[in-house]
Design a protein around this motif. Structure first.
Motif, short mmCIF file in Angstrom:
data_model
loop_
_atom_site.label_atom_id
_atom_site.label_comp_id
_atom_site.label_asym_id
_atom_site.label_seq_id
_atom_site.Cartn_x
_atom_site.Cartn_y
_atom_site.Cartn_z
N VAL A 47 -7.30 0.01 -5.46
CA VAL A 47 -6.33 0.48 -4.67
C VAL A 47 -5.63 1.65 -5.46
N SER A 48 -5.54 3.40 -4.26
CA SER A 48 -5.41 4.15 -5.16
C SER A 48 -4.32 4.87 -4.37
N SER A 49 -3.87 6.00 -4.81
CA SER A 49 -2.65 7.14 -3.88
C SER A 49 -3.63 7.94 -3.63
N ASP A 66 -6.54 -0.35 -9.45
CA ASP A 66 -5.73 0.94 -9.62
C ASP A 66 -6.65 2.10 -10.49
N ASP A 119 -2.97 -2.93 -12.21
CA ASP A 119 -2.07 -1.64 -11.61
C ASP A 119 -0.68 -0.72 -13.19
N SER A 172 -5.44 2.66 0.41
CA SER A 172 -5.01 3.43 -0.40
C SER A 172 -3.20 2.84 0.00
N LYS A 173 -2.35 3.56 -1.22
CA LYS A 173 -0.76 2.70 -1.40
C LYS A 173 -0.22 3.37 -0.53
N PRO A 174 1.40 3.23 -0.40
CA PRO A 174 1.33 1.77 -0.41
C PRO A 174 0.41 0.92 0.75
N VAL A 175 0.32 -0.18 -0.44
CA VAL A 175 -0.49 -1.31 0.36
C VAL A 175 1.02 -2.09 1.42
N VAL A 213 4.30 -5.59 -4.66
CA VAL A 213 3.24 -6.24 -4.44
C VAL A 213 3.68 -7.44 -4.18
N PHE A 250 4.92 -0.21 -8.45
CA PHE A 250 4.09 -1.20 -7.49
C PHE A 250 3.44 -2.65 -7.74
#
Length: 128
Positions: free
Chosen positions: A91-93, A60, A8, A114-117, A17, A13
């Protein structure tokens, strides 16, 4: 415990994590990178060394220079040569349905997150 690589371009981020994994059963060996191309080079170099390969990669989609899409397209060419099954999590916004649908076209991609994880996401993966 498992090995995990997070790719990412946002340092914050990475930190989120890191903090989340401290309270998760998923991984105690996490590597954080902003360079998906370098991770692919590593995977190609270590393709036959199962102990060197990660169990999970979180990628990402939208990063400058080398996007998550670039990563997925190149990974598609090498994943069958890896001597270990590497679970790819996108993983993405992004909430664009086209991104979610496109991510499903990669047979090695486990799921779109989807973010946030949050911790429950990691806990769900570790239970699987």
């Amino acid at each position: 415990m498992s090995k995990l690589i997070l790719i990412d371009d946002e340092a914050i981020f990475h930190k989120i994590v890191q903090m989340t994994l401290k309270h998760s059963e998923l991984s105690n060996k996490a590597t954080y990178s902003m360079d998906g191309e370098a991770v692919l080079d590593y995977l190609e170099e270590k393709s036959s060394e199962t102990t060197s390969l990660p169990d999970y990669i979180f990628i990402d989609l939208y990063m400058p220079r080398f996007s998550g899409w670039d990563f997925l397209n190149r990974f598609q060419k090498i994943y069958q040569n890896l001597k270990k099954n590497v679970n790819i999590y996108i993983v993405s916004s992004s909430i664009d349905p086209r991104d979610i649908d496109r991510s499903k076209t990669y047979p090695f991609a486990t799921t779109f997150i989807s973010k946030p994880v949050m911790k429950d996401v990691f806990d769900g993966i570790s239970m699987a």
